[in-house]
Every structure is written in C-alpha cells, then in structure tokens.
Design a protein around this motif. Structure first.
Motif, short mmCIF file in Angstrom:
data_model
loop_
_atom_site.label_atom_id
_atom_site.label_comp_id
_atom_site.label_asym_id
_atom_site.label_seq_id
_atom_site.Cartn_x
_atom_site.Cartn_y
_atom_site.Cartn_z
N ASN A 52 -3.21 0.51 -3.91
CA ASN A 52 -2.97 -0.89 -3.55
C ASN A 52 -1.62 -1.38 -4.09
O ASN A 52 -1.49 -2.51 -4.55
CB ASN A 52 -4.11 -1.79 -4.03
CG ASN A 52 -4.23 -1.84 -5.53
OD1 ASN A 52 -3.73 -0.96 -6.24
ND2 ASN A 52 -4.89 -2.86 -6.04
N ILE A 81 0.84 -1.20 0.00
CA ILE A 81 0.00 0.00 0.00
C ILE A 81 0.88 1.25 0.00
O ILE A 81 2.05 1.21 0.36
CB ILE A 81 -0.95 0.07 1.22
CG1 ILE A 81 -0.13 0.05 2.53
CG2 ILE A 81 -1.96 -1.06 1.19
CD1 ILE A 81 -0.96 0.34 3.76
N SER A 89 -5.33 6.67 -1.49
CA SER A 89 -4.60 5.45 -1.14
C SER A 89 -4.47 4.57 -2.39
O SER A 89 -5.31 4.64 -3.30
CB SER A 89 -5.32 4.69 -0.03
OG SER A 89 -6.62 4.30 -0.44
#
Length: 216
Positions: free
Chosen positions: A168, A89, A166
């Motif tokens: 992945n 992340i 954010s």
C-alpha cells in the motif's frame, strides 16, 4: 499567562502534526493518474498522449535472476512501471527454488499482502514483542505482513514456488536484516558483542554481503 497559553497551543499543534504524519500513508492523488513526463515543468504526461499501453506491465512474466540462496525478486514501482506514480500501490514477484529463502526483512513504508501462486511456503512475521506468527501457506492462500515488521519466506515444498505481493505504498522500501547488519559497515566489535561471535566468524559472514572495496 498569555505566554503559557501560547506554549500550550504550540505543543498541542506540534503533537497533532506528529500524530497525523506518523499515521499517514502515500498522499491521496488529486487526479485520475499522473504518468511521469520527461519534459521539464510538466510533471504528468498530457492526457492526449496517454495510451492503454501505459497501464500495462509485462516485466513479471518470468522469474528474475536467482541468488545463491535460491531467491529471485522483481519489484514493480513507478521506477519501472511509471503508471503507478501517485496511486499509492506497488507490487512484486518472488520465486523460490527448492529450499529457497527470502531472508528476514521489513518494509518501512508499507503493509504487504502476499499471494502464493504455486508451491508451499513457510511464511511469517515477528511482532514488537518478539512473538512469531508463522505457518506453511499453500497455493491460493494469502498472508499479510503488517507495516514495518520483520517477515520471511522459505520454500518447504517439493517444487519451485512463486509469490505475488502487493504493497500500500508506491515506494515501500526494503531493509534486509542480514545485509543491513553485515553488509553496511557496522563496527565489528559491536556485532561481536551483540551476537556473541568472534571477529573471525563475523568477518566470514561479512564476506558474503560486502565487497572488498568497502572498509568495515
């Protein structure tokens, strides 16, 4: 016949390899965490030396430096927050002044989720059929941008705006379309034919993205 069977097996194996790796994201970790260690041959800091502070990042309390188009972005990856190493992340803070723009760009290795902390943002992405999915999102709302698709943001409110995003992947990468086309040294004649612009117009745009030391 045996040679044909072997050829088929190799072809199937190769195809499976391509499929699996094309859909793979960051590798799964094989331990709780791995904070990079500066010592040679020790990839992770010894557990006895890890402290709570290793898992805290304070670098997005304030906006970063703003560009001339009213955008400020701070990326948080293992480079500046080592504890993200192996966790798959990363995240960022983006601030936009009134009318500020986060230019069309893409992340080749990650899907992005953007949360609007404050402000009103015209936000969207373009799919592979050139269909635009865009609308104004407000504080408290979230938008997702699928991996590898061009997306953008613009502050259309009456106040500065802030977004927390954010990803992945611990290394999502970023390709800004204007910079990639006009700041990377792509041949002027190619750009002239692609955009129907004159060399003079292209040169004028290029000056905003490329330094005089770089030869086009």
């Amino acid at each position: 016949m045996a040679a044909q069977i072997i050829e088929v097996i190799l072809l199937v194996t190769f195809s499976l390899y391509i499929i699996l790796h094309a859909n793979a994201s960051d590798p799964d970790p094989i331990q709780d965490f791995c904070i990079p260690n500066n010592e040679p041959f020790l990839p992770c800091k010894p557990l006895s030396e890890v402290t709570p502070q290793d898992f805290i990042f304070s670098g997005i309390k304030s906006p970063g430096n703003f560009s001339e188009i009213g955008f400020s972005g701070i990326s948080v990856t293992p480079t500046n927050f080592p504890s993200l190493n192996t966790l798959g992340i990363s995240f960022s803070r983006a601030d936009l002044k009134l009318g500020g723009v986060n230019v069309p760009h893409l992340h080749p290795r990650a899907t992005e989720i953007a949360y609007v902390v404050r402000g009103s943002i015209y936000s969207g992405f373009i799919d592979s059929t050139n269909r635009v999915f865009a609308k104004v999102i407000e504080a408290g709302e979230v938008m997702v941008y699928p991996r590898g698709l061009v997306h953008f943001q613009m502050n259309v409110g009456r106040y500065p705006a802030t977004i927390i995003a954010s990803f992945n992947s611990q290394n999502p990468g970023i390709i800004r379309i204007p910079n990639a086309l006009f700041g990377s040294g792509v041949n002027d004649i190619l750009l002239e034919k692609a955009f129907g612009m004159t060399i003079e117009q292209i040169s004028s745009i290029r000056k905003k993205f490329i330094s005089k030391e770089i030869v086009s």
